[in-house]
Scaffold this motif. Structure first.
Motif, PDB file in Angstrom:
ATOM      1  N   UNK A   1       0.854  -1.185   0.000  1.00 54.98           N
ATOM      2  CA  UNK A   1       0.000   0.000   0.000  1.00 54.98           C
ATOM      3  C   UNK A   1       0.888   1.233   0.000  1.00 54.98           C
ATOM      4  N   UNK A   2       0.711   2.071  -0.994  1.00 49.98           N
ATOM      5  CA  UNK A   2       1.464   3.319  -1.090  1.00 49.98           C
ATOM      6  C   UNK A   2       0.451   4.440  -1.179  1.00 49.98           C
ATOM      7  N   UNK A   3       0.590   5.424  -0.285  1.00 49.62           N
ATOM      8  CA  UNK A   3      -0.376   6.511  -0.303  1.00 49.62           C
ATOM      9  C   UNK A   3       0.310   7.848  -0.140  1.00 49.62           C
ATOM     10  N   UNK A   4       0.041   8.746  -1.049  1.00 47.01           N
ATOM     11  CA  UNK A   4       0.600  10.111  -1.016  1.00 47.01           C
ATOM     12  C   UNK A   4       2.102  10.097  -0.745  1.00 47.01           C
ATOM     13  N   UNK A   5       2.809   9.218  -1.421  1.00 46.42           N
ATOM     14  CA  UNK A   5       4.249   9.100  -1.207  1.00 46.42           C
ATOM     15  C   UNK A   5       4.978  10.303  -1.813  1.00 46.42           C
ATOM     16  N   UNK A   6       5.827  10.905  -0.997  1.00 49.90           N
ATOM     17  CA  UNK A   6       6.609  12.065  -1.441  1.00 49.90           C
ATOM     18  C   UNK A   6       8.068  11.797  -1.144  1.00 49.90           C
TER      19      UNK A   6
ATOM     20  N   UNK B   1       2.432   9.876  -4.925  1.00 52.39           N
ATOM     21  CA  UNK B   1       2.071   8.630  -5.603  1.00 52.39           C
ATOM     22  C   UNK B   1       1.242   7.748  -4.677  1.00 52.39           C
ATOM     23  N   UNK B   2       0.153   7.194  -5.206  1.00 49.64           N
ATOM     24  CA  UNK B   2      -0.667   6.246  -4.448  1.00 49.64           C
ATOM     25  C   UNK B   2      -1.019   5.067  -5.337  1.00 49.64           C
ATOM     26  N   UNK B   3      -0.857   3.876  -4.803  1.00 45.23           N
ATOM     27  CA  UNK B   3      -1.390   2.692  -5.475  1.00 45.23           C
ATOM     28  C   UNK B   3      -1.430   1.561  -4.463  1.00 45.23           C
ATOM     29  N   UNK B   4      -2.108   0.476  -4.813  1.00 43.98           N
ATOM     30  CA  UNK B   4      -2.184  -0.682  -3.921  1.00 43.98           C
ATOM     31  C   UNK B   4      -2.062  -1.937  -4.768  1.00 43.98           C
ATOM     32  N   UNK B   5      -1.376  -2.938  -4.193  1.00 43.02           N
ATOM     33  CA  UNK B   5      -1.223  -4.211  -4.889  1.00 43.02           C
ATOM     34  C   UNK B   5      -1.790  -5.303  -3.989  1.00 43.02           C
ATOM     35  N   UNK B   6      -2.705  -6.104  -4.554  1.00 38.13           N
ATOM     36  CA  UNK B   6      -3.335  -7.169  -3.769  1.00 38.13           C
ATOM     37  C   UNK B   6      -2.391  -8.357  -3.650  1.00 38.13           C
ATOM     38  N   UNK B   7      -2.592  -9.211  -2.625  1.00 33.68           N
ATOM     39  CA  UNK B   7      -1.746 -10.402  -2.488  1.00 33.68           C
ATOM     40  C   UNK B   7      -1.823 -11.264  -3.738  1.00 33.68           C
TER      41      UNK B   7
ATOM     42  N   UNK C   1      -0.329  -8.070 -14.235  1.00 31.62           N
ATOM     43  CA  UNK C   1      -1.772  -8.030 -14.392  1.00 31.62           C
ATOM     44  C   UNK C   1      -2.239  -6.588 -14.570  1.00 31.62           C
ATOM     45  N   UNK C   2      -1.595  -5.720 -13.805  1.00 34.30           N
ATOM     46  CA  UNK C   2      -2.022  -4.331 -13.779  1.00 34.30           C
ATOM     47  C   UNK C   2      -0.774  -3.466 -13.819  1.00 34.30           C
ATOM     48  N   UNK C   3      -0.901  -2.221 -14.268  1.00 28.01           N
ATOM     49  CA  UNK C   3       0.273  -1.356 -14.293  1.00 28.01           C
ATOM     50  C   UNK C   3      -0.120   0.095 -14.065  1.00 28.01           C
ATOM     51  N   UNK C   4       0.861   0.869 -13.684  1.00 25.71           N
ATOM     52  CA  UNK C   4       0.672   2.301 -13.540  1.00 25.71           C
ATOM     53  C   UNK C   4       1.762   2.990 -14.352  1.00 25.71           C
ATOM     54  N   UNK C   5       1.388   4.045 -15.037  1.00 27.01           N
ATOM     55  CA  UNK C   5       2.347   4.794 -15.838  1.00 27.01           C
ATOM     56  C   UNK C   5       2.781   6.012 -15.044  1.00 27.01           C
ATOM     57  N   UNK C   6       4.097   6.186 -14.913  1.00 27.90           N
ATOM     58  CA  UNK C   6       4.599   7.336 -14.150  1.00 27.90           C
ATOM     59  C   UNK C   6       5.297   8.312 -15.065  1.00 27.90           C
TER      60      UNK C   6
END
Lengths: 299, 257
Positions: B3-8, B24-30, B206-211
């Motif tokens: 779990x990453x939330x409002x990472x600075x 940066x915020x995102x979450x990865x399930x088990x 399975x899933x990705x985020x573009x930065x």
């Protein structure tokens, strides 16, 4: 014969020990290519042998005075290298002097190198105020020429061979600390240290098992190259009467004693001088060879 | 799991400060495999290093299994491990493969080291012949296999991958990716993969985020990436650029801020 060579050079060693030995053997093969380094190694081994078997090699008792036979020239009456001002056999004194020289070199290296290694790696790895504090102390030691500082130490501790060794060791560790720190700074940020930290390795484990093994090589090289300087400093202290005390057969003190006769009886000061030059040169050649094999920058 | 939330993350201070990661915020399930993609300097590796505990100066939330990263929690080594980008720099040059693999067991007092090391080597496709070699006796691909084996020695649940194939030969890249895929299934790993290579991400995740520039531009699943149907113009541009050099595309590149 071929069996153990194949085992050492094998690409698939069967145990940790085999792998380490194979690495050493490859180093030796590389070292063997350097003729001058081999010569240096031979002279150093000769020095060790002479020191170990001094009683059997010496032709006379190095401390036995024989005033009627004082200041005999080389080659006379069984004295290959002549006699000194008390009629003592110079050859035997040089043979016994090898013990003192070797003792000084080994003890100084054994004291100074670990101190430098520990101070340097700790400063480099921990950084921050530890680094500042340790390096400022190092700077203080580096600020004085080492012979002068050794003189000051010996003057404070009192003359004698043990105090000379302590004094030389105290003045010769700072360069090793500097070297180890510089090396550690390049290692500290590497991925394999990061990996070790992620595995939960503590600071002590990382320093002892990951950082130090990589710094040891360059420190060993530097120590070997410095040994000539250590011998010269010890001889210098002996010459000034602050090292080994009479009647000990120390090469520097022997030169100092022979100085008075140098014009008429040149051999008294010359032969110990040749011994010092030869051994210093041998350590330098050896150090050069070791550097070619071990220096990480040359790999 | 992650779990990453409002990472600075900010490097430097004052006027020279660089905001490498901005909120940066995102979450990865088990058991999920999540990719972070972006060009050089987009902050993706910095996010990974925060989660690995190698960058402790961050603000916001970065948790693995509910434990904050980089705060010295002794449970983390057995929960999360990482494979580094450069296999030439991630193995200690004076440690044999055997020593590299048994050290984590030693640290955590796990017995049965001999059998475990042999099994780990087997698992990454290296035979017992490699066990007592030094890294300089291994190829790049073999080194990366050793690094993967080392990361799995503590049986972590989360594996962080920092461009695990970009330093390798093209022929070896596929082998390593397939190995990782197989290990992910057999160890039921949660994977966070950082790469600039969209093909690698599409293959692995399975899933990705573009930065871009320290922030997440778009999150999507790999299916959308394969259909080449991203919503954001930046992602579209990255996709075009990843197809190889094209004069028309290069001329049309825009800087998104």
């Amino acid at each position: 014969m071929r069996g153990w060579r194949a085992r050492l050079l094998s690409d698939t060693p069967a145990s940790r020990r085999d792998a380490a030995l194979g690495r050493l053997y490859r180093g030796w093969l590389a070292f063997r290519q350097n003729r001058l380094a081999l010569l240096g190694l031979a002279i150093v081994l000769l020095l060790v042998a002479v020191a170990a078997f001094a009683p059997w090699i010496a032709t006379h008792d190095p401390y036995e005075q024989n005033l009627p036979q004082r200041l005999l020239p080389p080659g006379s009456a069984g004295h290959w290298l002549g006699t000194d001002e008390f009629g003592r056999d110079i050859f035997s004194r040089i043979v016994y002097g090898a013990r003192i020289t070797l003792l000084i070199v080994v003890l100084v290296a054994a004291i100074a190198a670990p101190i430098g290694l520990v101070v340097g790696t700790a400063a480099g790895y921990l950084g921050g105020w530890v680094d500042s504090a340790l390096m400022r102390i190092t700077d203080v030691f580096l600020a004085f020429p080492s012979l002068i500082l050794a003189l000051a130490f010996v003057a404070a501790l009192g003359p004698g061979i043990e105090n000379a060794i302590i004094a030389i060791a105290l003045t010769s560790w700072p360069p090793y600390a500097r070297l180890a720190r510089a090396e550690t700074l390049t290692i500290r940020g590497s991925d394999y240290i990061a990996a070790a930290r992620m595995q939960g390795a503590g600071t002590l484990r990382i320093l002892l098992r990951h950082v130090m093994p990589l710094c040891v090589a360059s420190v060993i090289v530097r120590v070997t190259l410095d040994m000539a300087g250590i011998i010269l400093t010890a001889a210098g202290l002996g010459f000034l009467g602050l090292g080994a005390q009479p009647p000990a057969a120390e090469w520097g003190a022997m030169i100092s004693a022979g100085r008075r006769y140098v014009l008429d009886q040149w051999w008294v000061a010359t032969f110990p001088g040749i011994a010092i030059i030869l051994v210093s040169l041998a350590f330098n050649l050896l150090g050069d060879g070791v550097r070619d094999v071990m220096d990480p920058r040359k790999r | 799991m992650i779990r990453v939330e409002d990472l600075e993350v900010t490097f430097g201070a004052g006027r020279d400060a660089v905001r490498a990661v901005r909120g940066v915020s995102f979450a990865v399930a088990p058991g999920e495999s999540f990719g972070l993609v972006g060009e050089s300097g987009s902050g993706k590796s910095t996010v990974l290093r925060v989660l690995a505990g190698l960058n402790t100066r961050y603000r916001g939330v970065a948790e693995i299994g509910g434990i904050a990263a980089g705060r010295g929690d002794r449970r983390l080594p057995r929960l999360v491990q990482m494979v580094f980008q450069d296999p030439y720099g991630s193995l200690h040059p004076r440690h044999t493969v055997d020593r590299a693999l048994s050290e984590p067991l030693e640290i955590h007092g796990i017995g049965d080291a001999n059998a475990r090391v042999a099994r780990a080597l087997e698992e990454v496709g290296l035979g017992p012949a490699f066990r007592f070699r030094y890294p300089n006796q291994l190829s790049g691909g073999q080194r990366q296999r050793v690094a993967i084996a080392r990361a799995l020695m503590l049986e972590p649940k989360v594996l962080l991958l920092d461009e695990p194939t970009s330093a390798l030969d093209v022929s070896v890249q596929a082998e390593i990716l397939n190995l990782l895929k197989r290990l992910r299934a057999s160890h039921r790993l949660t994977i966070l993969l950082v790469s600039h290579n969209l093909a690698v991400i599409a293959h692995m995740c399975d899933r990705l985020a573009v930065m871009n520039r320290g922030a997440i531009v778009e999150e999507m699943d790999s299916e959308a990436l394969r259909r080449a149907a991203p919503r954001e113009p930046y992602t579209r541009q990255l996709l075009l650029a990843s197809r190889g050099y094209d004069r028309a595309v290069a001329a049309g590149l825009v800087t998104y801020d």
